[in-house]
Design a protein around this motif. Structure first.
Motif, short mmCIF file in Angstrom:
data_model
loop_
_atom_site.label_atom_id
_atom_site.label_comp_id
_atom_site.label_asym_id
_atom_site.label_seq_id
_atom_site.Cartn_x
_atom_site.Cartn_y
_atom_site.Cartn_z
N LEU A 1 10.52 14.40 23.04
CA LEU A 1 10.60 14.38 21.58
C LEU A 1 9.48 13.54 20.99
CD1 LEU A 1 11.92 15.00 18.90
CD2 LEU A 1 13.66 13.26 19.40
N PHE A 2 9.21 12.41 21.62
CA PHE A 2 8.11 11.56 21.17
C PHE A 2 6.78 12.31 21.25
CE2 PHE A 2 4.80 8.38 22.44
CZ PHE A 2 4.63 7.83 21.18
N GLU A 3 6.57 13.03 22.33
CA GLU A 3 5.33 13.78 22.50
C GLU A 3 5.21 14.90 21.47
OE1 GLU A 3 5.62 14.94 26.56
OE2 GLU A 3 5.06 12.96 27.33
N ALA A 4 6.33 15.45 21.02
CA ALA A 4 6.29 16.48 19.96
C ALA A 4 5.82 15.86 18.64
CB ALA A 4 7.68 17.10 19.79
N VAL A 5 6.27 14.64 18.37
CA VAL A 5 5.81 13.94 17.16
C VAL A 5 4.32 13.64 17.25
CG1 VAL A 5 6.02 11.80 15.84
CG2 VAL A 5 8.08 12.95 16.68
N VAL A 6 3.90 13.16 18.41
CA VAL A 6 2.49 12.85 18.63
C VAL A 6 1.64 14.10 18.44
CG1 VAL A 6 0.80 12.25 20.41
CG2 VAL A 6 2.87 10.87 20.14
N ASP A 7 2.11 15.22 18.96
CA ASP A 7 1.34 16.46 18.85
C ASP A 7 1.17 16.88 17.40
OD1 ASP A 7 0.12 18.84 20.20
OD2 ASP A 7 1.72 19.86 19.13
N GLU A 8 2.20 16.68 16.58
CA GLU A 8 2.10 17.03 15.16
C GLU A 8 1.05 16.17 14.46
OE1 GLU A 8 4.96 16.43 11.36
OE2 GLU A 8 5.75 17.76 12.94
N ILE A 9 1.03 14.88 14.76
CA ILE A 9 0.07 13.98 14.13
C ILE A 9 -1.35 14.29 14.57
CG2 ILE A 9 -0.66 11.57 13.88
CD1 ILE A 9 1.89 12.32 12.36
N GLN A 10 -1.55 14.49 15.87
CA GLN A 10 -2.91 14.73 16.34
C GLN A 10 -3.45 16.07 15.85
OE1 GLN A 10 -2.93 14.48 20.63
NE2 GLN A 10 -1.64 16.28 20.92
N THR A 11 -2.57 17.03 15.64
CA THR A 11 -2.99 18.31 15.07
C THR A 11 -3.34 18.15 13.60
OG1 THR A 11 -1.61 19.54 16.63
CG2 THR A 11 -2.30 20.69 14.63
N TYR B 1 -4.39 15.51 12.00
CA TYR B 1 -5.58 14.70 11.78
C TYR B 1 -6.78 15.14 12.64
CZ TYR B 1 -3.12 11.23 8.94
OH TYR B 1 -2.44 10.60 7.94
N HIS B 2 -6.59 16.15 13.48
CA HIS B 2 -7.64 16.57 14.41
C HIS B 2 -8.12 15.35 15.23
CE1 HIS B 2 -7.69 20.36 12.24
NE2 HIS B 2 -7.86 19.69 11.11
N SER C 1 0.83 -1.21 0.00
CA SER C 1 0.00 0.00 0.00
C SER C 1 0.86 1.26 0.00
CB SER C 1 -0.92 0.02 1.22
OG SER C 1 -1.93 -0.96 1.11
N GLU C 2 0.27 2.36 -0.44
CA GLU C 2 0.96 3.64 -0.41
C GLU C 2 1.07 4.15 1.02
OE1 GLU C 2 -0.16 5.52 -4.80
OE2 GLU C 2 -1.16 6.30 -3.01
N GLY C 3 1.89 5.17 1.18
CA GLY C 3 2.04 5.80 2.49
C GLY C 3 3.46 5.68 3.01
N VAL C 4 3.81 6.62 3.87
CA VAL C 4 5.14 6.65 4.46
C VAL C 4 5.09 6.36 5.95
CG1 VAL C 4 7.18 8.08 4.91
CG2 VAL C 4 5.96 8.29 2.73
N TYR C 5 4.13 6.97 6.63
CA TYR C 5 4.04 6.85 8.08
C TYR C 5 2.82 6.04 8.51
CZ TYR C 5 7.41 10.68 7.90
OH TYR C 5 8.49 11.46 7.64
N GLY C 6 2.98 5.32 9.59
CA GLY C 6 1.88 4.53 10.15
C GLY C 6 1.54 4.99 11.56
N HIS C 7 0.25 5.09 11.86
CA HIS C 7 -0.22 5.46 13.19
C HIS C 7 -1.73 5.21 13.22
CE1 HIS C 7 -1.21 9.05 10.89
NE2 HIS C 7 0.08 9.28 10.70
N ILE C 8 -2.33 5.31 14.37
CA ILE C 8 -3.76 5.01 14.51
C ILE C 8 -4.64 5.88 13.61
CG2 ILE C 8 -5.73 5.24 16.09
CD1 ILE C 8 -4.50 2.59 16.39
N PRO C 9 -4.46 7.20 13.53
CA PRO C 9 -5.31 7.98 12.62
C PRO C 9 -5.23 7.49 11.19
CG PRO C 9 -4.21 9.44 14.16
CD PRO C 9 -3.60 8.08 14.37
N ALA C 10 -4.03 7.11 10.73
CA ALA C 10 -3.90 6.60 9.36
C ALA C 10 -4.57 5.23 9.22
CB ALA C 10 -2.43 6.50 8.97
#
Length: 285
Positions: free
Chosen positions: A196-206, A208-209, A120-129
């Motif tokens: 640093l991990f929380e900064a990454v999480v904050d970017e993703i949650q912002t 994807y809302h 499948s396409e895509g670069v990053y994996g996480h729950i919103p994706a």
């Protein structure tokens, strides 16, 4: 690389862990933007695993366009559709033996590779994706009869609010019902900078809302009324069996099937899992 973090279950002190903590903290302090991009690549990039099993005879490959890009699908059998959703760094091929069983029972087994997984396409994996991809698959089908999930795929399935899953039975294999504890605990055990991990999480949650604190598979499972069977190995090293046991004790619609010696991966194609699928479809009849 991320598997070494997410599948790290050791709480022991190590020099390497200490060095990871010091270097990632320093990187974040000295070059925060670069550190965050590096962390995204490390923490959100799953391993694109090679197929685990031979393709069944009659398997139909196709593609579905979703908000997360083009996802590869694998369809086997005829009849009502059961979706199958794999876990972190997994592939749909892990389900091929179970798909053959589902097809033999008069159903269509429809598996797919999550965004940034398999073909499948895509670069990053996480729950919103994961949730976005699953919603795209559900949009592409007229109706589904139920869903089978493994590991992180179970969390995405429970999180998904799509109407076509609202009253459908679930077969959850080695589920991650304590998703946030599992995620943050794994990163903490690796020694990686939590800030640093929380900064990454904050970017993703912002982006994807999708506030991470709203991810709560355990309590959302408790709100479901359709029958759910959990198949979980008692000695699973990656997802918490005791949480599945508690869910079955506290939730009337949840049944736990305990396996022994199947681990986190082999459990996907064991006889107990196949029998649990049979139990769900017989219940529906």
């Amino acid at each position: 690389m991320s598997d070494k973090i997410y599948f790290n279950t050791s709480n022991k002190f190590s020099f390497k862990k200490r060095m990871v903590n010091l270097t990632t903290r320093a990187h974040h302090k000295l070059a925060p933007s670069h550190a965050k991009q590096t962390a995204k690549k490390l923490l959100l990039t799953p391993v694109r695993s090679k197929p685990k099993n031979a393709e069944p005879t009659g398997l139909i490959k196709a593609e579905v366009v979703t908000s997360e890009g083009v996802l590869k699908t694998y369809r086997l059998g005829q009849g009502p559709v059961w979706l199958l959703t794999h876990g972190w760094s997994g592939t749909a091929s892990q389900f091929f033996p179970l798909m053959e069983h589902i097809a033999s029972r008069g159903y269509t087994a429809l598996a797919y590779d999550h965004p940034a997984h398999g073909q499948s396409e895509g670069v990053y994996g996480h729950i919103p994706a994961f949730v976005g991809g699953l919603e795209g698959l559900l949009d592409s089908e007229d109706e589904v009869a139920g869903l089978v999930g493994h590991s992180m795929g179970t969390a995405a399935a429970i999180e998904c609010k799509h109407i076509k899953l609202h009253d459908k039975p679930l077969l959850l294999i080695a589920p991650v019902l304590d998703y946030l504890d599992n995620l943050f605990g794994s990163v903490a055990r690796s020694g990686y900078s939590m800030r640093l991990f929380e900064a990454v999480v904050d970017e993703i949650q912002t982006q994807y809302h999708y506030p991470i604190q709203t991810i709560d598979p355990y309590n959302k499972l408790a709100l479901r009324e359709a029958p759910t069977i959990i198949v979980h190995d008692e000695k699973d090293r990656f997802t918490n069996y005791s949480v599945s046991k508690r869910a079955a004790e506290e939730m009337a619609q949840v049944t736990l099937v305990t396996t022994h010696g199947q681990g986190h991966g082999r459990v996907m194609q064991c006889e107990e899992t196949k029998a649990s699928f049979d139990q769900l479809i017989n219940f529906d009849l």
